[in-house]
Design a protein around this motif. Structure first.
Motif, PDB file in Angstrom:
ATOM      1  N   HIS A   1       0.831  -1.218   0.000  1.00 50.32           N
ATOM      2  CA  HIS A   1       0.000   0.000   0.000  1.00 50.32           C
ATOM      3  C   HIS A   1       0.870   1.275   0.000  1.00 50.32           C
ATOM      4  O   HIS A   1       0.561   2.258   0.677  1.00 50.32           O
ATOM      5  CB  HIS A   1      -0.947   0.029   1.203  1.00 50.32           C
ATOM      6  CG  HIS A   1      -1.854  -1.155   1.299  1.00 50.32           C
ATOM      7  ND1 HIS A   1      -2.614  -1.592   0.233  1.00 50.32           N
ATOM      8  CD2 HIS A   1      -2.124  -1.990   2.339  1.00 50.32           C
ATOM      9  CE1 HIS A   1      -3.317  -2.659   0.615  1.00 50.32           C
ATOM     10  NE2 HIS A   1      -3.034  -2.918   1.867  1.00 50.32           N
ATOM     11  N   TYR A   2       1.941   1.246  -0.776  1.00 51.44           N
ATOM     12  CA  TYR A   2       2.863   2.376  -0.781  1.00 51.44           C
ATOM     13  C   TYR A   2       2.187   3.647  -1.315  1.00 51.44           C
ATOM     14  O   TYR A   2       2.390   4.737  -0.766  1.00 51.44           O
ATOM     15  CB  TYR A   2       4.089   2.031  -1.627  1.00 51.44           C
ATOM     16  CG  TYR A   2       5.116   3.125  -1.700  1.00 51.44           C
ATOM     17  CD1 TYR A   2       5.910   3.432  -0.597  1.00 51.44           C
ATOM     18  CD2 TYR A   2       5.308   3.856  -2.870  1.00 51.44           C
ATOM     19  CE1 TYR A   2       6.867   4.432  -0.658  1.00 51.44           C
ATOM     20  CE2 TYR A   2       6.253   4.856  -2.939  1.00 51.44           C
ATOM     21  CZ  TYR A   2       7.033   5.146  -1.828  1.00 51.44           C
ATOM     22  OH  TYR A   2       7.975   6.150  -1.895  1.00 51.44           O
ATOM     23  N   SER A   3       1.381   3.525  -2.356  1.00 49.74           N
ATOM     24  CA  SER A   3       0.714   4.708  -2.923  1.00 49.74           C
ATOM     25  C   SER A   3      -0.222   5.355  -1.914  1.00 49.74           C
ATOM     26  O   SER A   3      -0.285   6.590  -1.806  1.00 49.74           O
ATOM     27  CB  SER A   3      -0.070   4.312  -4.182  1.00 49.74           C
ATOM     28  OG  SER A   3       0.805   3.818  -5.179  1.00 49.74           O
TER      29      SER A   3
ATOM     30  N   GLU B   1       0.102   9.119  -0.377  1.00 51.16           N
ATOM     31  CA  GLU B   1      -1.003  10.077  -0.486  1.00 51.16           C
ATOM     32  C   GLU B   1      -1.330  10.686   0.877  1.00 51.16           C
ATOM     33  O   GLU B   1      -1.645  11.875   0.979  1.00 51.16           O
ATOM     34  CB  GLU B   1      -2.242   9.381  -1.046  1.00 51.16           C
ATOM     35  CG  GLU B   1      -3.439  10.313  -1.231  1.00 51.16           C
ATOM     36  CD  GLU B   1      -4.643   9.586  -1.792  1.00 51.16           C
ATOM     37  OE1 GLU B   1      -5.662  10.262  -2.072  1.00 51.16           O
ATOM     38  OE2 GLU B   1      -4.587   8.343  -1.948  1.00 51.16           O
ATOM     39  N   ALA B   2      -1.238   9.877   1.924  1.00 50.60           N
ATOM     40  CA  ALA B   2      -1.574  10.361   3.263  1.00 50.60           C
ATOM     41  C   ALA B   2      -0.477  11.236   3.852  1.00 50.60           C
ATOM     42  O   ALA B   2      -0.749  12.216   4.555  1.00 50.60           O
ATOM     43  CB  ALA B   2      -1.857   9.173   4.186  1.00 50.60           C
ATOM     44  N   ASP B   3       0.800  10.873   3.582  1.00 55.00           N
ATOM     45  CA  ASP B   3       1.921  11.612   4.187  1.00 55.00           C
ATOM     46  C   ASP B   3       3.178  11.364   3.361  1.00 55.00           C
ATOM     47  O   ASP B   3       3.923  10.413   3.606  1.00 55.00           O
ATOM     48  CB  ASP B   3       2.117  11.152   5.639  1.00 55.00           C
ATOM     49  CG  ASP B   3       3.263  11.882   6.330  1.00 55.00           C
ATOM     50  OD1 ASP B   3       3.773  12.870   5.763  1.00 55.00           O
ATOM     51  OD2 ASP B   3       3.648  11.458   7.438  1.00 55.00           O
TER      52      ASP B   3
ATOM     53  N   ARG C   1       9.742  -2.295  14.477  1.00 57.61           N
ATOM     54  CA  ARG C   1       9.634  -0.848  14.278  1.00 57.61           C
ATOM     55  C   ARG C   1       8.185  -0.429  14.027  1.00 57.61           C
ATOM     56  O   ARG C   1       7.736   0.614  14.519  1.00 57.61           O
ATOM     57  CB  ARG C   1      10.521  -0.414  13.108  1.00 57.61           C
ATOM     58  CG  ARG C   1      12.016  -0.605  13.378  1.00 57.61           C
ATOM     59  CD  ARG C   1      12.851  -0.448  12.114  1.00 57.61           C
ATOM     60  NE  ARG C   1      14.247  -0.748  12.378  1.00 57.61           N
ATOM     61  CZ  ARG C   1      15.175   0.166  12.658  1.00 57.61           C
ATOM     62  NH1 ARG C   1      14.837   1.444  12.692  1.00 57.61           N
ATOM     63  NH2 ARG C   1      16.421  -0.186  12.895  1.00 57.61           N
ATOM     64  N   ASN C   2       7.454  -1.235  13.267  1.00 52.81           N
ATOM     65  CA  ASN C   2       6.061  -0.905  12.977  1.00 52.81           C
ATOM     66  C   ASN C   2       5.180  -0.981  14.213  1.00 52.81           C
ATOM     67  O   ASN C   2       4.150  -0.292  14.305  1.00 52.81           O
ATOM     68  CB  ASN C   2       5.507  -1.858  11.910  1.00 52.81           C
ATOM     69  CG  ASN C   2       5.937  -1.464  10.511  1.00 52.81           C
ATOM     70  OD1 ASN C   2       6.092  -0.287  10.202  1.00 52.81           O
ATOM     71  ND2 ASN C   2       6.146  -2.450   9.659  1.00 52.81           N
ATOM     72  N   ALA C   3       5.552  -1.834  15.167  1.00 56.31           N
ATOM     73  CA  ALA C   3       4.730  -2.013  16.366  1.00 56.31           C
ATOM     74  C   ALA C   3       4.601  -0.719  17.158  1.00 56.31           C
ATOM     75  O   ALA C   3       3.631  -0.525  17.890  1.00 56.31           O
ATOM     76  CB  ALA C   3       5.313  -3.116  17.245  1.00 56.31           C
ATOM     77  N   ASP C   4       5.563   0.190  17.026  1.00 55.21           N
ATOM     78  CA  ASP C   4       5.541   1.461  17.753  1.00 55.21           C
ATOM     79  C   ASP C   4       4.793   2.556  16.994  1.00 55.21           C
ATOM     80  O   ASP C   4       4.704   3.692  17.489  1.00 55.21           O
ATOM     81  CB  ASP C   4       6.976   1.939  18.023  1.00 55.21           C
ATOM     82  CG  ASP C   4       7.750   0.970  18.903  1.00 55.21           C
ATOM     83  OD1 ASP C   4       7.112   0.306  19.740  1.00 55.21           O
ATOM     84  OD2 ASP C   4       8.980   0.868  18.738  1.00 55.21           O
ATOM     85  N   LEU C   5       4.255   2.226  15.813  1.00 51.17           N
ATOM     86  CA  LEU C   5       3.598   3.233  14.971  1.00 51.17           C
ATOM     87  C   LEU C   5       2.091   3.010  14.923  1.00 51.17           C
ATOM     88  O   LEU C   5       1.621   1.877  15.099  1.00 51.17           O
ATOM     89  CB  LEU C   5       4.158   3.165  13.542  1.00 51.17           C
ATOM     90  CG  LEU C   5       5.655   3.409  13.368  1.00 51.17           C
ATOM     91  CD1 LEU C   5       6.045   3.172  11.911  1.00 51.17           C
ATOM     92  CD2 LEU C   5       6.023   4.827  13.784  1.00 51.17           C
ATOM     93  N   PRO C   6       1.311   4.061  14.672  1.00 51.60           N
ATOM     94  CA  PRO C   6      -0.126   3.874  14.443  1.00 51.60           C
ATOM     95  C   PRO C   6      -0.348   2.973  13.222  1.00 51.60           C
ATOM     96  O   PRO C   6       0.452   2.964  12.286  1.00 51.60           O
ATOM     97  CB  PRO C   6      -0.628   5.306  14.161  1.00 51.60           C
ATOM     98  CG  PRO C   6       0.411   6.199  14.756  1.00 51.60           C
ATOM     99  CD  PRO C   6       1.716   5.481  14.632  1.00 51.60           C
TER     100      PRO C   6
ATOM    101  N   ALA D   1      -2.215   3.137  10.672  1.00 53.79           N
ATOM    102  CA  ALA D   1      -2.338   3.796   9.371  1.00 53.79           C
ATOM    103  C   ALA D   1      -0.995   4.199   8.775  1.00 53.79           C
ATOM    104  O   ALA D   1      -0.905   4.420   7.557  1.00 53.79           O
ATOM    105  CB  ALA D   1      -3.241   5.025   9.496  1.00 53.79           C
ATOM    106  N   THR D   2       0.053   4.298   9.591  1.00 53.66           N
ATOM    107  CA  THR D   2       1.343   4.758   9.075  1.00 53.66           C
ATOM    108  C   THR D   2       2.377   3.637   8.984  1.00 53.66           C
ATOM    109  O   THR D   2       3.518   3.883   8.595  1.00 53.66           O
ATOM    110  CB  THR D   2       1.900   5.885   9.970  1.00 53.66           C
ATOM    111  OG1 THR D   2       2.109   5.378  11.297  1.00 53.66           O
ATOM    112  CG2 THR D   2       0.942   7.059  10.030  1.00 53.66           C
TER     113      THR D   2
END
Length: 278
Positions: free
Chosen positions: A18-20, A24-26, A84-89, A91-92
Motif C-alpha cells: 500500500h505504498y501509494s 497520499e496520506a503523508d 519498528r512498525n509495532a511502535d507506529l499507528p 495507518a502509518t
C-alpha cells in the motif's frame, strides 16, 4: 560492451504494501520511513553477504550467493521491520512483502535479468503483508537446514511465467504474519482477558456483599442454620474435596429448618400486609 554472463543465484525481491496510499496520506513521513527501512535492509544484506542490485520506487532487488543466507536475511528484515512498525499507528505502518527464488540469472554490469529474477518478483506478490514466500528450489535447500515453519501454497499461476510456480510461505512466529503483528494481537488478547477477569471479580465481590447484608437481616435461628451448613461444607472440602459431597446429609436438618423459617416468615409478612390493608 561487457559480455552478458550467467550464474546461479538466490534473488530476493521486496516491495512495500500500500505504498501509494501511504504516500497520499503523508509524502514526507512515508519517504523518510522508506529510507530508514532501506537502511535496515542494506545493513542486514551486508551482514549476510548479499548485494543490493536495484531499488526503484518502493521495491528492492537483492542478490545472494547462498540461499540459506538469503532466507535468514529475509527473516531478520521482517522481524526488525515488524518491531519498528509495532511502535507506529496502524495507518502509518510500512510493511513489505518478500519473495525469494533460486535460479539461473543473466548478469550485465551491476544488473541482473532473467526468469530467476522474474519468479522472485512474482513470489513477492503472493506473500502476505510482512511475510516471505519461497520458490520450490529455495524450499528444497532450506527446509532441513533452518528452524522455520512452512506452509505450501501449491502450484501458483503467475504473470509472465509460463509454468505454474510451487510456492511456500514462511511462518513467522508460528503464523503467516509478521512477529510484530503477532505481538500486538497477543497484547490485545491479554488486555481483553484482564478486563474480563476484572468484571468477574467485581461481580463476585458484589455477590458476597449482598449475601452478607441479607444474612444480617435474618433472625439468629436462620443465621445459625446457614452457619452449620457452611461449617459442614468446609469440613467436606477440607477432608474429601469436591469428589464426595457427604456434607449434604448432616446439613439436611438445618436446610429444612432454614427453608421452613424463611417460608413461614414470608407467610407471616404477607398475612400482616393483608390485615394491614383491611
Amino acid at each position: 560492451m561487457e559480455r552478458t554472463r550467467r550464474r546461479l543465484a538466490a534473488v530476493m525481491c521486496a516491495d512495500a504494501v500500500h505504498y501509494s496510499r501511504l504516500m497520499e496520506a503523508d509524502e514526507d513521513g512515508t519517504l523518510d520511513r522508506l529510507k530508514d527501512y532501506r537502511d535496515v535492509m542494506s545493513g542486514l544484506t551486508s551482514r549476510y553477504n548479499g548485494r543490493i542490485v536495484n531499488t526503484w520506487g518502493d521495491a528492492v532487488i537483492i542478490e545472494f550467493s547462498s540461499v540459506i543466507e538469503a532466507v535468514q536475511c529475509a527473516v531478520d528484515i521482517q522481524t526488525d521491520l515488524a518491531s519498528r512498525n509495532a511502535d507506529l499507528p496502524q495507518a502509518t505502518r510500512m510493511e513489505f512483502r518478500i519473495g525469494i527464488n533460486l535460479g539461473d540469472i543473466m548478469v550485465e554490469g551491476d544488473d541482473i535479468y532473467g526468469d530467476g529474477v522474474n519468479v522472485a518478483a512474482r513470489l513477492q506478490e503472493l506473500a502476505p503483508a510482512g511475510g516471505i514466500t519461497l520458490s520450490q528450489s529455495v524450499f528444497d535447500q532450506v527446509r532441513n537446514k533452518l528452524a522455520l515453519g512452512f506452509e505450501s501454497l501449491g502450484a501458483q499461476t503467475v504473470r509472465n511465467v509460463s509454468e505454474p510456480v510451487e510456492a511456500y510461505v514462511i511462518r513467522l512466529g508460528g503464523k503467516n504474519e509478521p512477529c510484530g503483528a503477532r505481538t500486538a494481537d497477543a497484547s490485545e488478547t491479554g488486555a481483553a482477558a484482564d478486563a474480563g477477569q476484572s468484571h468477574v471479580d467485581e461481580v463476585l465481590v458484589s455477590g458476597i456483599n449482598q449475601a452478607r447484608a441479607w444474612l444480617r437481616r435474618q433472625s439468629k435461628r436462620v443465621r445459625g442454620c446457614v452457619f452449620m451448613i457452611g461449617f459442614f461444607f468446609l469440613l467436606n472440602l477440607v477432608t474429601s474435596g469436591l469428589g464426595t459431597l457427604w456434607f449434604i446429609w448432616p446439613s439436611l436438618p438445618f436446610a429444612m429448618m432454614l427453608a421452613w423459617r424463611l417460608v413461614f416468615r414470608q407467610d407471616q409478612t404477607a398475612e400482616k400486609a393483608v390485615h394491614g390493608n383491611d
